[in-house]
Structures are given as structure tokens and as C-alpha cells.
Write a protein that holds these residues in place. Structure first.
Motif, PDB file in Angstrom:
ATOM      1  N   GLU B 219       0.833  -1.214   0.000  1.00 15.24           N
ATOM      2  CA  GLU B 219       0.000   0.000   0.000  1.00 15.24           C
ATOM      3  C   GLU B 219       0.865   1.261   0.000  1.00 15.24           C
ATOM      4  N   LEU B 220       2.136   1.118   0.385  1.00 12.37           N
ATOM      5  CA  LEU B 220       3.011   2.290   0.512  1.00 12.37           C
ATOM      6  C   LEU B 220       3.789   2.571  -0.768  1.00 12.37           C
ATOM      7  N   ASN B 221       3.580   1.716  -1.778  1.00  8.66           N
ATOM      8  CA  ASN B 221       4.118   1.985  -3.120  1.00  8.66           C
ATOM      9  C   ASN B 221       5.641   2.067  -3.226  1.00  8.66           C
ATOM     10  N   VAL B 222       6.334   1.203  -2.482  1.00  5.53           N
ATOM     11  CA  VAL B 222       7.755   1.004  -2.817  1.00  5.53           C
ATOM     12  C   VAL B 222       7.930  -0.492  -3.063  1.00  5.53           C
ATOM     13  N   PRO B 223       8.885  -0.867  -3.907  1.00  2.78           N
ATOM     14  CA  PRO B 223       9.089  -2.296  -4.184  1.00  2.78           C
ATOM     15  C   PRO B 223       9.537  -3.050  -2.928  1.00  2.78           C
ATOM     16  N   ILE B 224       9.031  -4.268  -2.801  1.00  3.95           N
ATOM     17  CA  ILE B 224       9.429  -5.104  -1.673  1.00  3.95           C
ATOM     18  C   ILE B 224      10.006  -6.422  -2.213  1.00  3.95           C
ATOM     19  N   PRO B 242       2.586 -11.692  -2.785  1.00  3.40           N
ATOM     20  CA  PRO B 242       2.681 -10.696  -3.865  1.00  3.40           C
ATOM     21  C   PRO B 242       3.839  -9.708  -3.720  1.00  3.40           C
ATOM     22  N   THR B 243       5.067 -10.245  -3.640  1.00  7.59           N
ATOM     23  CA  THR B 243       6.241  -9.372  -3.581  1.00  7.59           C
ATOM     24  C   THR B 243       6.566  -8.858  -4.977  1.00  7.59           C
ATOM     25  N   ASP B 244       7.415  -7.820  -5.027  1.00  4.63           N
ATOM     26  CA  ASP B 244       7.844  -7.295  -6.328  1.00  4.63           C
ATOM     27  C   ASP B 244       9.069  -8.027  -6.849  1.00  4.63           C
ATOM     28  N   GLY B 245       9.836  -8.597  -5.930  1.00  4.87           N
ATOM     29  CA  GLY B 245      11.040  -9.299  -6.353  1.00  4.87           C
ATOM     30  C   GLY B 245      11.406 -10.379  -5.359  1.00  4.87           C
ATOM     31  N   SER B 263       7.512 -14.486 -14.676  1.00  7.27           N
ATOM     32  CA  SER B 263       8.546 -13.634 -15.264  1.00  7.27           C
ATOM     33  C   SER B 263       8.299 -12.159 -14.999  1.00  7.27           C
ATOM     34  N   ASP B 264       7.167 -11.823 -14.359  1.00  4.68           N
ATOM     35  CA  ASP B 264       6.912 -10.416 -14.062  1.00  4.68           C
ATOM     36  C   ASP B 264       7.595  -9.959 -12.783  1.00  4.68           C
ATOM     37  N   ARG B 265       7.990 -10.921 -11.981  1.00  6.24           N
ATOM     38  CA  ARG B 265       8.631 -10.568 -10.720  1.00  6.24           C
ATOM     39  C   ARG B 265      10.113 -10.303 -10.995  1.00  6.24           C
ATOM     40  N   ALA B 266      10.662  -9.296 -10.338  1.00  6.04           N
ATOM     41  CA  ALA B 266      12.096  -9.069 -10.481  1.00  6.04           C
ATOM     42  C   ALA B 266      12.848 -10.196  -9.783  1.00  6.04           C
ATOM     43  N   ILE B 267      13.957 -10.590 -10.382  1.00  5.76           N
ATOM     44  CA  ILE B 267      14.807 -11.634  -9.820  1.00  5.76           C
ATOM     45  C   ILE B 267      16.126 -10.995  -9.404  1.00  5.76           C
ATOM     46  N   GLN B 268      16.607 -11.414  -8.254  1.00  3.22           N
ATOM     47  CA  GLN B 268      17.858 -10.896  -7.745  1.00  3.22           C
ATOM     48  C   GLN B 268      18.722 -12.088  -7.329  1.00  3.22           C
TER      49      GLN B 268
END
Lengths: 333, 333
Positions: B219-224, B242-245, B263-268
Motif C-alpha cells: 500500500e506504501l508503493n515502494v518495491p518489496i 505478492p512481492t515485487d522481487g 517472469s513479471d517478478r524481479a529476480i535478484q
């Protein structure tokens, strides 16, 4: 659905430090010396069978027995594990790994098996360390959590690493062959540390050697079981090796594992041994879950997800065996 | 195929013991005291950015900072890790976990962030420990390899465990919210020890709490970003959150992970940090493999599979950053 009429049960490291009768029998004798005394080793092997009524005995031995027997210069230090002052560094060290013949190098192991076969009423399981796990002890010189020297050699000097793996594969095979000829009914290969490797590393540097051992042992017509801790991510690679059974570590989901390994392979495991340190209810609930999950396996052998922890109360394991024997068939049907 | 124009790179634990300038700056100050001094913490945070030219700064902090700040009574002992003399044993101990407000409890963390935002030219990553990992420290009282007390509570006293997880989830969320409001550009949750759990345990006792934290942070709009060592077997569960990466541990295969995570999720990740201890050729070959494997990820951030090991030579990491910057885009295209 499971087709066993009974649910067999045994435990990895069922003989050993968790048993007071083991501590009394072995006393302060070094483990390698105890293994080299057939009467003593046979007695220790039988202790958990007598106490727990488990459905298999596991030969009292150690994965470094073969390399120790040919004079590599590796010992077991109490409280630490396998230790060598001169780790494997180059192909010249291969001369320290020559001439293993189970009948000449470890006749006491074969004598222990013969003693046991005349005394046991349950099957006897023999075992050997898989090449990677033994290699890691030889390269690192002592137990490690990082496998830094092993990985440096694997990637940086692949030929030297490969030659070592080939030599150890031959030793592993010969050790299992000797045990089988002396009378063991099944064998398990322990690749205790391979779970630290990535899928890429396993497939490229390890799997071909394990496959070699397994294919040769299969010619001898006894079942071969494959086990490593922390290996859920490697089950896809394990599936490609033609073993008869896979023993699952405690983190695996049995249904997912069966999907990967195929339902024709026997499944063993995978109760978390930590649960045997908690309380009876938690342990029995865990066993129930494992038995229910095992229904998708045609053949299933109850076991822990890794070895019995030294601080385990034997009374807990007695209760566990009783529970599995009394409830296994119904829960699996 | 990768669509980054450049390949960003940073390292977990890039600030810290591997850097001589860190050891000189921090001296013998306890880590929690160093974190509580904004000028010092900001300086330490910037050291690896200045030396390596990495593309992100990672706030110098520790996952136990929030629970320490509200007086749970947990400290960091040098050479050991988080230690408490009174572990969490019953719901009464929840009173020791009340009243966390980042603006009141850890104003120094927010001040460090504000200082850094005025000085940094690269994004700043904040972080928090995930509830399970923090819970395990509180329950065990010190770092453990068996998680015996944690599992005993999880299975045997589920309500007490759940209440603790709920409280820690709230604290984790509030800590991240505070960091985000102070200016961090992304956050990572570290579930360092969750890889010791089975799929069953993760899904039933842990995942709902991580999901709660992630959903609120979103809800705070930064990637997690989500990370845990030894978690390849849990990626199927990570995929449901539902993480971003997701930051991959070193044992994962990137293509298999992308198949599971989408493939939409960032991979690190996921270079094995051990390779940075071997030699330059082995490390660079490893980096090449990782970059080639990462091609299936739309967004990819180069990192290690876990934190920089304290014995790493900083010169190796300098070379690694240079290699990724110079070769990443081509290898990924």
C-alpha cells in the motif's frame, strides 16, 4: 495408494549416542576402533533392533572406513568428525587412495556382517558415503559449512576434482560390493553434504559419479537407496539416477517428491528428527502426517528425515516405532 | 529476454566486516550502538557505495533493532549473534513486545535515512527481519541450527506461536513503514532461517504472516523484495506472496525459479558468495553463468546468493562489480 501390508520402520543412526547401552558398550573406544572389532560392532548394530523392534538393522560403520583403511590418513575426532592433517590437494594425492579391496582392507566389516546375518531376524542394511561427501572431507580436511576448498577445486581445477570423484566412486562401489557379497540385504548411499550444492553443481560435478556407483551396484541385485540432507532442490536430479528408493529429508513434501521421483520408486523418510526432541503428542502428530502423505507411494518405509539426534530420548523412539507399526497400514490405506 | 539497459548490482552485507574501512570506523563499538549513531551508520552505509560503485546503498542496521528498541532484552554478542537471557516462552512475554513506533522507538534509524538521502546518488534499500526469523531468535534465545524450541512451540503450542508471529508481523510492518516514510526507495525482508522449515511448516505457520506484511507494505508503493537462505524448496510458497522481487539463494537455478515465480517478478541473486573466496577466474565464470541464466527474467538485479562473507577480499568484489557493469547488458541480451 500404499500397498504395503505392514509399514516397515528403521532410523538412520538408530545405533549410537542416543542409546545408553551404546554408550556403555563403546565406552571411550574411538569409533573407528569399535568398527574394527566385529563382535563389538555386531553387538552395537543389534542394540536398536532389540530395544525398538525396528524392521531393519543398520551396519555399525562409518563412511570414512574405506579411505581410512587404505591409509589416506583420516581419523574421526570425537565431537568434531572426520579430520585429516594432509587434505587432498593435487592428483599426486591419488596415490594415497590406491588398492582398496574390501576383503583385504576392511575384513572386519565383512566379518561383522557375517556375524549379524547368523543372528538377525530382520534385514541388514549396509551403506557407503557417496563420492562427493567423502571428497569434501578429504579436500577440506575437516567438517565445513562453506565447502570453500571443495568448490575452489571443483570450479578451478576440475580435472583434479574429477579424478578424485572417479577414484572415490570406485571405492564406494567396491565397499558396497564387499558388503553385499558378505550378506547385506540392501544398501544406502549417504551423500550427507551434497545439499549444499546448487542444481547446476550437482548435475555437472556430482551426478555422473553417483550414477556410475548406482548402475554398478544394481548389477548385484540388492536394492539401493539414496539419501542426502537438505536435498529437496536436488530431487529432480536424484530422479535421473536409477536407484530403487530415495530417503527424503524432513523439508520435502512427500506428494511433491513422488511426483518428481515417480511412484515406482520406494520412498523413505521424512519425519523431522527434531520432533522427537519435543513431546510425544507433537512427534506422533508429525508421524501421522508423514504416514498420510505417504499414501501416494506404492512402497514406503518409515524413517526420519535425517539421523537420530544424540540428545533423543530412546523412549520417544520406542513409542514412535509402536505407533507406526500399529497405525501405519490403516493411515496409508 | 532481459530488458534492463544496465545490470544493477549490489551485495547483501556489502557494508560490514569484509571492509577494512568498516573495521576502522566501527572499532570495538557494539553493532547496536553503531546503528544508534546516525552519522556513523550513514558513513558505514556509504562505504561500499564509494568503494565498489554498487547501484544501491543498504541501510546499516540489524533485524533485531526494533525488538531491541522496545526492551525485549535481546543483544548482539560479537562472534555469536542475537542473544537473550529470557527467551519468549508464553503469551505473557508479549508484554515485552509492546509499543513499537519507529518514530519514537528508533528515531536514529530514520535520522540515518534522512542523512543518507541528502548524500546518496543511488537508491537506498531499507530492510526488516521477517517474523519467523526474529521469532526464532526470541524463542531460542540464541542462534540455533536445530530450531528445537521454535518447532516445539509451533506444533505444541500453536496459539502462543501465532500470537508472537502476529505481533512481530506488526512490528516488521511498522519498521518498514517508518523507513519508507523517512525515504528509503525499496525494502527487503530477510527471512534468514526459514529455509530450515518444510514446505508444510512454511505454508501453515509462516506464510500467512509474511503475506500480511507484504500486502500492507505494498500500500506504501515502494518495491518489496523477499529473501531467505536455503529456500529453493520454498519458492512455490514464495510465489503465492505478492512481492515485487525475490532474491534467490545460491543453490537455485534461475530459469527454474522464474518458472515458479513468474517472469513479471524481479529476480535478484544468486552468485555463490563462496566463489568470491576462491580466485578471480572462478568467480567471474560464476558471474557469467548467473548473467546468462538471468536472461529469462525481465528485470534482474545482480547480487550474491547470501551475504558477503567476512573473509572476502574487497578487491574481488571490486572486480565483480566492474565485470557485471561492463558485461551484464550484453550477456543478458
Amino acid at each position: 495408494m500404499g500397498t504395503n501390508l505392514t509399514t516397515p520402520v528403521w532410523f538412520m543412526r538408530q545405533a549410537g549416542r542416543s542409546l545408553p547401552e551404546y554408550r556403555a558398550t563403546k565406552g571411550t573406544t574411538n569409533i573407528l576402533d569399535a568398527i574394527a572389532e566385529p563382535e563389538l560392532a555386531a553387538k552395537i548394530t543389534m542394540q536398536p533392533v532389540e530395544r525398538y523392534g525396528v524392521d531393519a538393522a543398520v551396519l555399525y560403520s562409518d563412511i570414512i572406513v574405506p579411505v581410512n583403511s587404505i591409509g589416506f590418513g583420516i581419523e574421526i575426532e570425537a565431537g568434531i568428525g572426520p579430520v585429516t592433517k594432509s587434505p587432498y590437494r593435487s592428483e599426486r594425492d591419488l596415490t594415497r587412495l590406491e588398492g582398496f579391496d574390501p576383503f583385504v582392507s576392511t575384513p572386519y566389516v565383512l566379518e561383522t556382517i557375517r556375524l549379524l546375518k547368523s543372528r538377525l531376524e530382520v534385514p541388514l542394511i549396509g551403506f557407503a558415503g557417496a563420492p562427493f561427501t567423502v571428497a569434501s572431507y578429504l579436500i577440506e580436511g575437516r567438517p565445513t559449512r562453506t565447502f570453500e576448498a571443495t568448490k575452489a577445486m571443483m570450479y578451478g581445477d576440475g580435472e583434479t576434482f574429477k579424478r578424485l570423484m572417479e577414484r572415490l566412486s570406485e571405492i564406494t562401489y567396491l565397499s558396497l560390493k564387499g558388503q553385499i557379497e558378505a550378506g547385506v540385504d540392501a544398501v544406502q548411499i549417504f551423500d550427507s553434504w551434497v545439499g549444499n550444492l546448487s542444481v547446476y553443481e550437482y548435475a555437472n560435478f556430482v551426478a555422473p559419479h553417483v550414477r556410475y556407483v548406482v548402475e554398478r551396484v544394481k548389477e548385484l541385485n540388492v536394492p539401493i537407496i539414496h539419501f542426502g540432507t537438505n536435498t529437496t532442490h536436488l530431487l529432480g536430479e536424484f530422479a535421473k539416477i536409477p536407484t530403487d528408493g530415495v530417503s527424503l529429508e524432513n523439508r520435502s513434501s512427500i506428494p511433491e517428491a513422488i511426483e518428481i521421483l515417480g511412484s515406482d520408486r520406494a520412498i523413505q523418510g521424512n519425519l523431522d528428527p527434531i520432533l522427537c526432541l519435543t513431546n510425544e503428542q507433537v512427534m506422533i502428530d508429525g508421524a501421522k502426517r508423514v504416514l498420510l502423505e505417504s499414501r501416494a507411494a506404492k512402497r514406503y518405509v518409515f524413517n526420519l528425515g535425517h539421523g537420530v539426534l544424540p540428545s533423543t530420548d530412546p523412549i520417544m523412539l520406542e513409542k514412535l516405532v509402536k505407533f507406526v507399526h500399529e497405525n501405519g497400514p490403516e493411515l496409508r490405506s
